[in-house]
Design an enzyme around this catalytic site. Structure first.
Site, mmCIF file in Angstrom:
data_model
loop_
_atom_site.group_PDB
_atom_site.id
_atom_site.type_symbol
_atom_site.label_atom_id
_atom_site.label_comp_id
_atom_site.label_asym_id
_atom_site.label_seq_id
_atom_site.Cartn_x
_atom_site.Cartn_y
_atom_site.Cartn_z
ATOM 1 N N ASP A 123 -1.894 -6.078 -0.118
ATOM 2 C CA ASP A 123 -1.458 -7.436 0.184
ATOM 3 C C ASP A 123 -1.923 -7.921 1.550
ATOM 4 O OD1 ASP A 123 0.253 -5.701 1.542
ATOM 5 O OD2 ASP A 123 2.061 -6.349 0.469
ATOM 6 N N GLY A 134 0.809 -1.215 0.000
ATOM 7 C CA GLY A 134 0.000 0.000 0.000
ATOM 8 C C GLY A 134 0.840 1.262 0.000
#
Length: 808
Positions: free
Chosen positions: A543, A384
């Protein structure tokens, strides 16, 4: 076939339907009576016609009925088909004032659709067509429709426009008349929020096989936005009950609706002029359910029992991999296809990601996966915070900066002068670290960045790769929530934050939810890699969101939970262990409270409606940097040997805070650890084994501190920690974590991120119906290892010392 379906109906079908012979066959009904009938029939969504069912004048009343009868907005139609001014066409009209009126009506309907909680506008341009030869200029008519739809799609990219095609009526020849013309129009408009509404009766009227039409909507861009279901005879659009004429055809298209992964409403577009409306709806629903049960039998279709294969691309800050997941209907398996390194590039004082090289690695891995088994879909996740900017032509303006780039030094403090820390947290729920996307973008604003001024599209890292794979420009929800300018309550960009910091709002693309089909693998890539036209799916592209989606943690803490710890216990925390560790819980709705602000916890979006409350811990990054330095200096032995040495080293010798700024950027970490120890009055660890033990014990103690604060934020105690990710293989760290926290630790599976990626693809394909089913499939497919706490006194004493030297 393993998915729940939701039914919708046109509100007007519940009233007093008529035809050209009789204005109505029943008695007139009020709007509330029709809502009550829909609820009685088992309907969840409603279709409205603007200025007939809903208008600016009654929208408040309609919203009250929707709340009262628990209805959702399926779609809203601009009335482009029964108004006097449109008798010679609306969006294709050669009269500028008529086109202007049609555009305004579409904009009004977009606004009213959003106001009642919907996101789909149905464009049925029934008057747009012709009756006689030489009546219209076909080129200009189609050019007009393309331009109007482009403008409408850009008005609010978060709202989808569905083109409902019909072969004839009210015109002898309708322009938007077949699935092929609809898909060509979508291609010409070239906007991700423009697609097709497929009406079964309209397909029959056009002499189409509805099942093939569904397949085409997938093949040419995954463009099916809504399904209108009914039956008819090919002479007229009778809107008969489902399956009443074409029984086998109905079976086939029901199979294909699931095969292409359709997730929207089953909208009953029936017209029960003489039949009781509630009975007609119930009968159609029962026929659909019975047919679906028949399709689930083994003899219905040979390929329904085949194993599905999906390519899961997992990009991390230190490396990436391409995995091939397979699902046989009961269990899943993962096969590693290709692994490649990743790392930031230092150019003078800036740190970048080499995304072009990474994309070449992704393509190589996908090509290798295709040679093992042709994938049914592709999904990609990444880290991110980091982002990229595209220009007007869709090209990448600059390699994206790494979150470790020093351009954000001191920016967070400057940001608090613009908007107080508490207000930013209240609006976004994101913890404060200097690498947050908000501070990266604000650093560009402060520097007067010309790139930011010339950019037309903002994308996160995973979104960039998805754009390169299939051409869709959108931000996936889980990654969008990491930015610190996303509103978790409205589930859209937080405009007050963006505007306060001078970040261009117009570069923000629409947000796509996890398990959404973004498009089809681009033809050039298909030719290059030897792959079929498979869908590219927006998985939980953050993720950690993907990893947590397969952890069997319980949800159920309400928003605004009190900070004080209750006497109840139970539930599990998750710990996604890798370069970063993320310790938190999964809940049903955003949890943003004072305790979260005080302890700097974050609230990010998860998969399947979940919200993830956690805190970032800079974890195995410290160990990785030490290993990199030791490898460069020729220190013998690999990780396993060094871990073995660490296990034998003296316990609780010295401690560090892994989140100290000293460990933020790459460098000589063994020397930095020694410096930290000297600075805090401790003897530095002697040798690699002692250094690794210092790192792992310090990390376990930081887990304990964070675990305690997490329980304060939650307002309840937690009874265990479930570790997933690559760090779950580190048995010494897992053992330390159990000892430090005093609760059992369950470790595995290690490839949770790729598994979450894979399971989201299965949900988009209609093979798995819910996140809870995905968790159960993973649970029975992979073994875990449990670590029990021990030596409580020793860890308690160490924790006291750690709190002094680390002052977390």
């Amino acid at each position: 076939m393993k998915k729940d379906i939701k039914f919708a109906v046109a509100l007007s079908a519940l009233g007093n339907p008529g035809d050209r012979f009789m204005s109505g066959y029943k008695q007139d009904r009020s709007a509330e009576q029709m809502f009550a009938m829909a609820a009685e029939a088992g309907i969840e969504g409603l279709e409205f016609v603007y200025d007939r069912d809903i208008s600016m004048g009654n929208v408040k009343q309609i919203k009250e009925y929707m709340d009262k009868y628990k209805m959702k907005c399926c779609d809203v139609l601009p009335n482009l088909f029964s108004r006097q001014e449109y008798i010679k066409g609306s969006i294709s009209s050669r009269q500028p004032e008529v086109v202007t009126q049609a555009k305004k009506e579409i904009r009004d309907v977009i606004d009213i659709t959003k106001e009642i909680g919907g996101n789909l506008v149905n464009i049925w341009a029934g008057q747009d067509g012709f009756d006689y030869p030489f009546e219209v200029d076909y080129l200009k008519s189609w050019e007009s429709m393309i331009e109007v739809l482009k403008e409408a799609a850009g008005y609010d990219p978060a709202v989808r426009l569905g083109l409902e095609y019909k072969f004839k009526e009210p015109r002898v020849h309708n322009f938007i008349s077949t699935v092929a013309k609809s898909l060509l129009l979508c291609k010409a408009v070239h906007r991700p929020n423009v697609g097709v509404i497929l009406d079964i009766g309209h397909a029959i009227l056009a002499y189409e096989n509805a099942a093939e039409s569904f397949a085409l909507t997938r093949l040419f861009g995954d463009r099916l936005f809504l399904l209108h279901i009914n039956d008819t005879r090919p002479d007229w659009d009778w809107d008969l009950n489902v399956g009443s004429v074409h029984f086998l055809d109905t079976l086939e298209w029901l199979y294909w609706v699931d095969r292409i992964g359709y997730q929207g409403y089953y909208t009953l577009d029936i017209w029960p002029a003489r039949m009781d409306a509630v009975e007609a709806i119930k009968e159609s629903i029962e026929w659909i359910k019975a047919m679906r049960r028949a399709l689930e039998r083994p003899y219905s279709a040979d390929n329904m029992k085949r194993t599905l294969n999906c390519a899961a691309v997992d990009l991390g800050a230190s490396g990436g991999k391409v995995m091939l997941g397979s699902f046989d209907g009961a269990k899943v398996a993962l096969q590693e296809i290709y692994r490649f390194p990743n790392g930031p590039l230092q150019v003078e004082n800036s740190i970048y990601w080499d995304v072009a090289r990474l994309f070449q690695e992704v393509k190589k891995g996908l090509g290798m996966a295709g040679r093992v088994a042709k994938p049914d879909s592709i999904g990609l996740d990444a880290w991110g915070n980091d982002f990229c900017l595209l220009g007007r032509d869709g090209s990448l303006l600059e390699n994206p900066h790494s979150y470790r780039d020093p351009r954000t030094d001191g920016v967070m403090q400057k940001a608090f002068e613009v908007m107080p820390r508490g207000e930013i947290y209240r609006r976004t729920g994101v913890q404060f670290t200097q690498h947050n996307t908000l501070f990266q973008l604000y650093s560009m604003v402060l520097a007067g960045s010309t790139l930011l001024k010339s950019a037309t599209t903002y994308l996160m890292i995973a979104d960039l790769f998805n754009y390169w794979l299939c051409g869709a420009k959108c931000c996936e929800f889980t990654n969008a929530t990491t930015t610190q300018f996303f509103d978790p309550y409205k589930q859209d960009w937080c405009l007050p934050v963006l505007e306060a910091f001078g970040i261009p709002v117009d570069i923000m693309p629409p947000v796509a939810m996890p398990a959404t089909r973004l498009g089809t693998l681009q033809s050039l890539l298909r030719d290059e890699l030897g792959l079929p036209a498979v869908p590219v799916i927006a998985v939980g592209t953050h993720d950690t969101a993907s990893a947590v989606s397969v952890v069997p943690c319980s949800r159920g803490v309400p928003s605004g939970a009190p900070a004080e710890i209750s006497s109840s216990s139970g539930g599990a925390a998750f710990l996604s262990s890798g370069t970063w560790s993320l310790l938190g819980v999964e809940v049903k709705e955003p949890l943003i409270n004072q305790a979260g602000l005080e302890h700097n916890f974050t609230c990010y979006g998860g998969v399947g409606g979940a919200w993830l409350v956690w805190k970032n811990i800079q974890a195995l990054w410290v160990l990785q940097e030490c290993l990199r330095c030791w490898e460069g200096s020729g220190l013998p032995g690999g990780l396993e040997e060094i871990i073995s040495t660490a296990e034998k080293a003296q316990p609780f010798g010295s401690f560090i805070d892994v989140d100290d700024r000293l460990f933020l950027t790459p460098g000589d970490f063994p020397a930095r650890i020694a410096e930290y120890c000297r600075r805090s009055g401790q003897a530095p660890p002697a040798g690699a084994g002692a250094t690794v033990r210092c790192i792992l014990e310090s990390l376990a103690l930081k887990y304990r501190y964070t675990f305690e604060k997490l329980q304060e934020v939650m307002g309840r105690k937690l009874s265990r920690i479930h570790i997933v990710g690559g760090g779950s293989r580190n048995t010494l760290l897992n053992s330390f974590t159990a000892g430090a926290t005093g609760v059992p630790v369950v470790a595995g599976p290690a490839e949770a991120t790729a598994l979450g990626n894979f399971m989201a693809q299965l949900m988009a394909l209609g093979e798995v119906k819910s996140p809870s089913e995905a968790k159960e499939i993973v649970r029975r497919s992979f073994d875990t290892v449990t670590y029990l706490p021990g030596d409580a006194a020793g860890w308690d004493e160490a924790y006291g010392r750690f709190r002094v030297v680390a002052n977390p």
